[in-house]
Design a protein around this motif. Structure first.
Motif, PDB file in Angstrom:
ATOM      1  N   GLU A 299      -2.806   2.828   7.454  1.00  0.00           N
ATOM      2  CA  GLU A 299      -2.474   3.824   8.466  1.00  0.00           C
ATOM      3  C   GLU A 299      -1.603   3.152   9.526  1.00  0.00           C
ATOM      4  OE1 GLU A 299      -5.802   6.024  10.065  1.00  0.00           O
ATOM      5  OE2 GLU A 299      -6.923   5.545   8.263  1.00  0.00           O
ATOM      6  N   PRO A 300      -0.849   3.953  10.297  1.00  0.00           N
ATOM      7  CA  PRO A 300      -0.009   3.350  11.347  1.00  0.00           C
ATOM      8  C   PRO A 300      -0.789   2.409  12.272  1.00  0.00           C
ATOM      9  CG  PRO A 300       0.571   5.639  11.095  1.00  0.00           C
ATOM     10  CD  PRO A 300      -0.612   5.394  10.185  1.00  0.00           C
ATOM     11  N   ARG A 301      -2.009   2.793  12.624  1.00  0.00           N
ATOM     12  CA  ARG A 301      -2.765   1.947  13.563  1.00  0.00           C
ATOM     13  C   ARG A 301      -3.104   0.600  12.918  1.00  0.00           C
ATOM     14  NH1 ARG A 301      -8.171   1.711  12.472  1.00  0.00           N
ATOM     15  NH2 ARG A 301      -8.884   3.260  10.979  1.00  0.00           N
ATOM     16  N   GLN A 302      -3.267   0.584  11.601  1.00  0.00           N
ATOM     17  CA  GLN A 302      -3.576  -0.687  10.943  1.00  0.00           C
ATOM     18  C   GLN A 302      -2.341  -1.585  10.895  1.00  0.00           C
ATOM     19  OE1 GLN A 302      -5.176   1.463   7.591  1.00  0.00           O
ATOM     20  NE2 GLN A 302      -7.220   0.634   7.957  1.00  0.00           N
TER      21      GLN A 302
ATOM     22  N   ARG B  76      -0.422  13.279   8.307  1.00  0.00           N
ATOM     23  CA  ARG B  76       0.028  11.929   7.994  1.00  0.00           C
ATOM     24  C   ARG B  76      -1.159  11.023   7.639  1.00  0.00           C
ATOM     25  NH1 ARG B  76       4.643   8.875  10.560  1.00  0.00           N
ATOM     26  NH2 ARG B  76       5.102  10.712  11.796  1.00  0.00           N
ATOM     27  N   ARG B  77      -2.236  11.204   8.382  1.00  0.00           N
ATOM     28  CA  ARG B  77      -3.426  10.373   8.153  1.00  0.00           C
ATOM     29  C   ARG B  77      -4.079  10.707   6.815  1.00  0.00           C
ATOM     30  NH1 ARG B  77      -8.933   9.995  10.683  1.00  0.00           N
ATOM     31  NH2 ARG B  77      -9.320   7.748  10.777  1.00  0.00           N
TER      32      ARG B  77
ATOM     33  N   SER C  23      -2.144   9.172   4.115  1.00  0.00           N
ATOM     34  CA  SER C  23      -2.459   7.731   3.992  1.00  0.00           C
ATOM     35  C   SER C  23      -3.737   7.550   3.187  1.00  0.00           C
ATOM     36  CB  SER C  23      -2.662   7.099   5.378  1.00  0.00           C
ATOM     37  OG  SER C  23      -1.457   7.008   6.054  1.00  0.00           O
ATOM     38  N   HIS C  24      -4.727   8.354   3.514  1.00  0.00           N
ATOM     39  CA  HIS C  24      -6.021   8.233   2.814  1.00  0.00           C
ATOM     40  C   HIS C  24      -5.886   8.637   1.343  1.00  0.00           C
ATOM     41  CE1 HIS C  24      -8.619   8.345   6.713  1.00  0.00           C
ATOM     42  NE2 HIS C  24      -7.799   7.322   6.636  1.00  0.00           N
TER      43      HIS C  24
ATOM     44  N   ARG D 111      -3.160   8.362  -0.518  1.00  0.00           N
ATOM     45  CA  ARG D 111      -2.481   7.264  -1.220  1.00  0.00           C
ATOM     46  C   ARG D 111      -3.453   6.112  -1.460  1.00  0.00           C
ATOM     47  NH1 ARG D 111       2.086   8.448   2.288  1.00  0.00           N
ATOM     48  NH2 ARG D 111       1.360   6.857   3.716  1.00  0.00           N
TER      49      ARG D 111
ATOM     50  N   LEU E 195      -9.384  -1.921   2.401  1.00  0.00           N
ATOM     51  CA  LEU E 195      -9.026  -0.811   3.302  1.00  0.00           C
ATOM     52  C   LEU E 195     -10.056   0.307   3.222  1.00  0.00           C
ATOM     53  CD1 LEU E 195      -5.181  -0.138   2.940  1.00  0.00           C
ATOM     54  CD2 LEU E 195      -6.402  -0.884   4.966  1.00  0.00           C
TER      55      LEU E 195
END
Lengths: 399, 233
Positions: free
Chosen positions: A298-301, B80-81, B84-85, B87, B116
């Motif tokens: 994620e961006p924060r990571q 977006r989050r 990410s999850h 993917r 992750l």
């Protein structure tokens, strides 16, 4: 990952850490010197001239004459003694001093020699001869420039002329016991110190005082102390040194502000270096950030990785900077810088010490540290944000 | 096969890039479904849209129009989050250029996605150990990518892609940068993972060896499906 990334380009990281270390070390030493300088000026002003708080008769400011005196000075002193506040009364008068062919206008100060040591260190500032002795009432101590003007040295005689409180002509011959080092412009040019007894005799001034100087206990703020003194001295004019010398007080404040400005200027240069290093590091690894995002970062990571790298480099710089600064601080605080001919000169009416010493205090470390951390965080934000929010496909396809 | 077996659903997807003043139509109303356990190869001439299709399916790029669903979830509706999850948890990637993280060891690269996800270290160790043994990577755990051959790096990349148990692994020309022998070994591994573990693979490829191994071949031309055939599996 951040730790390993830092050492991918060892030379660049070392240059960044070295530059940050240098800036941090120099800023600590600079902070120490500036704060030491200000502390010395403030201490000289307070220890030699003003004290923390002064009491005058309300009329004294507009009419600083022999008659504008605090009548119940002894009673006030007893009250301050009871509260444990160091206090001493001073008697102030004006006159003319003459020696051989030279003469000068002077301010004559009558001092309770024993009591005055509680509030002032002026007795330690004797350049030649010795300080006042209650057993030698005909002995006076004069300011350094006045001694030059009158061409006198310890053992020489001077004649003092003035008008006594009863209207009669006051004149007498005194022996110069001592000549002071620089104290302040006023004392240096026109200061004549004598014992309280001698003053009362010379000016026919049997009771009262013109000024009471007080020092505050270490655990009291200046304003709280002034308020407590006002309660104990109703009807008198009670002023802190900041009120008595507002120009100097604001000079000290602005000098601290100037110090922060210098921090910012030096650190902005370091911030640009860090920004450049981090931008290079990010653009070199842009595909990697794309891959990290593709596999689920994620961006924060990603932000954490970049800020982690910055934090490691800055942390190293801080540790090395502290290790380098501590011996330098010790030297500045204990040995100091010889001011040469500037030593003893007055700045804004306050005398400089012959040796410029640094100050060791928490502020000396915390201000450069906080400023550095903020600048580094700001400098790292842009590259970190670029890496964190870049489209993964654009990053992976980056050539 | 029931509709719930559909892992990837591409519905009338178009993707148009703007290159200067020229609009490049990479995908033109493409439809495709991939079911669980398939080993699908996308082939076609260069510039036909294979890689763009993988990028869109992998939630790395957005379609200009149309819908992409992974296990029934419309990617266009995800934040977006959430993307990410998705993917991280449901899609594995194998890139042509391996794209391992150079500062991490082979083991660390392979466990990245599981880390992750917050999988505990002992479970990660067990899973990566098993995969490394299966892929002939034993003893290479502590090597950095620059200490591995191309084939070894690609095997680590495959381990990273499948370690977390994704719904589909997207492989963009996975054999393009390795020699024939290594390519055969990689294909053996992926075929085995597909047949024994049921891992769903979608390849884009020009490599006839990959096409030989694929159970389903989809030909892409000019951003559309131009035809498909099974491979007798």
């Amino acid at each position: 990952m951040a730790w390993r990334n830092v050492w991918r380009n060892r030379r660049r990281s070392l240059v960044t850490v070295a530059a940050t270390t240098l800036a941090f070390t120099v800023m600590i030493l600079y902070s120490s010197l500036v704060q030491g300088y200000l502390r010395t000026m403030e201490r000289n002003l307070l220890d030699l001239e003003l004290g923390d708080v002064q009491i005058h008769d309300p009329r004294y400011q507009d009419d600083p004459s022999l008659y504008s005196s605090i009548d119940d000075a002894s009673e006030l002193l007893a009250r301050f003694d009871a509260r444990g506040y160091p206090a001493s009364a001073r008697l102030l008068g004006f006159g003319l001093a003459a020696a051989a062919d030279a003469s000068a206008g002077v301010q004559i100060q009558g001092i309770d020699v024993a009591r005055d040591r509680r509030v002032s260190r002026i007795d330690e500032r004797v350049r030649a001869g010795s300080w006042l002795d209650p057993d030698a009432p005909k002995g006076v101590v004069v300011g350094s420039k006045l001694a030059r003007t009158l061409v006198v040295k310890p053992g020489d005689e001077i004649i003092l002329l003035s008008q006594a409180s009863d209207g009669s002509m006051a004149n007498d011959v005194y022996t110069v016991r001592g000549v002071l080092l620089g104290v302040s412009e006023g004392v240096d040019r026109a200061g004549v110190f004598m014992t309280e007894e001698a003053f009362r005799q010379f000016f026919s001034f049997p009771t009262g005082a013109h000024e009471i100087m007080l020092r505050r206990p270490a655990d009291m703020s200046l304003d709280a102390f002034a308020a407590a003194v006002r309660d104990l001295a109703p009807g008198e004019r009670v002023e802190t040194w900041r009120e008595l010398q507002p120009t100097l007080a604001s000079l000290f404040e602005s000098a601290r502000g100037l110090m922060v400005m210098v921090f910012l200027i030096v650190y902005v240069a370091i911030g640009i270096l860090i920004l450049n290093a981090m931008l290079m590091a990010v653009f070199e690894r842009i595909r990697e950030f794309g891959v990290l995002k593709a596999i689920g970062f994620e961006p924060r990571q990603v932000l954490l990785v970049i800020f982690g790298e910055c934090a490691i480099q800055t942390g190293l710089a801080i540790l090395v900077g502290l290790a380098l600064a501590v011996p330098g601080l010790w030297y500045l605080a204990h040995v100091g810088i010889n001011m040469g001919k500037l030593g003893g000169m007055a700045m804004m009416g306050v005398v400089l010490d012959p040796t410029w010493r640094g100050l060791i205090a928490p502020d000396v470390f915390t201000m450069p540290l906080m400023t550095l951390v903020i600048i580094v965080a700001v400098a790292a934000s842009y590259p970190a944000a670029r890496a964190a929010w870049i489209s993964p496909i654009r990053a992976i396809q980056h050539r | 096969m029931s509709p719930s077996d559909v892992v990837v659903s591409v519905e009338n997807v178009t993707k148009t890039y703007q290159q200067g003043r020229v609009a490049v139509h990479a995908l033109r109303g493409l439809d495709l479904e991939v079911r669980a356990g398939e080993l699908t190869a996308l082939y076609g001439p260069s510039g036909s849209g294979k890689t763009t299709l993988l990028n869109v399916v992998g939630a790395l790029d957005h379609p200009t129009a149309g819908r992409v669903l992974i296990e029934g979830r419309d990617l266009g509706t995800l934040s977006r989050r959430e993307l990410s999850h998705l993917r991280r948890d449901r899609i594995g990637f194998v890139f042509q250029a391996y794209n391992l993280i150079p500062v991490l060891t082979a083991y660390e690269n392979a466990e990245t996605v599981m880390a992750l996800q917050g999988v505990p270290a002992p479970a990660r160790r067990a899973r990566i150990g098993e995969l490394f043994a299966e892929m002939g990577l034993e003893g290479m755990e502590d090597r950095r990518p620059d200490e591995l051959s191309g084939g070894q790096q690609q095997r680590v990349a495959i381990a990273r892609a499948i370690a977390a148990g994704p719904a589909v692994v997207l492989a963009d020309e996975p054999t393009a940068n390795v020699d024939s022998e290594t390519a055969e070994k990689l294909l053996d591994i992926m075929e085995k993972l597909n047949s024994e573990r049921g891992v769903t693979f979608i390849f884009s490829t020009h490599d006839p060896r990959v096409m030989e191994r694929a159970r389903r071949l989809v030909r892409i031309v000019d951003g559309r499906v131009d035809g498909e055939r099974g491979n007798g599996a």
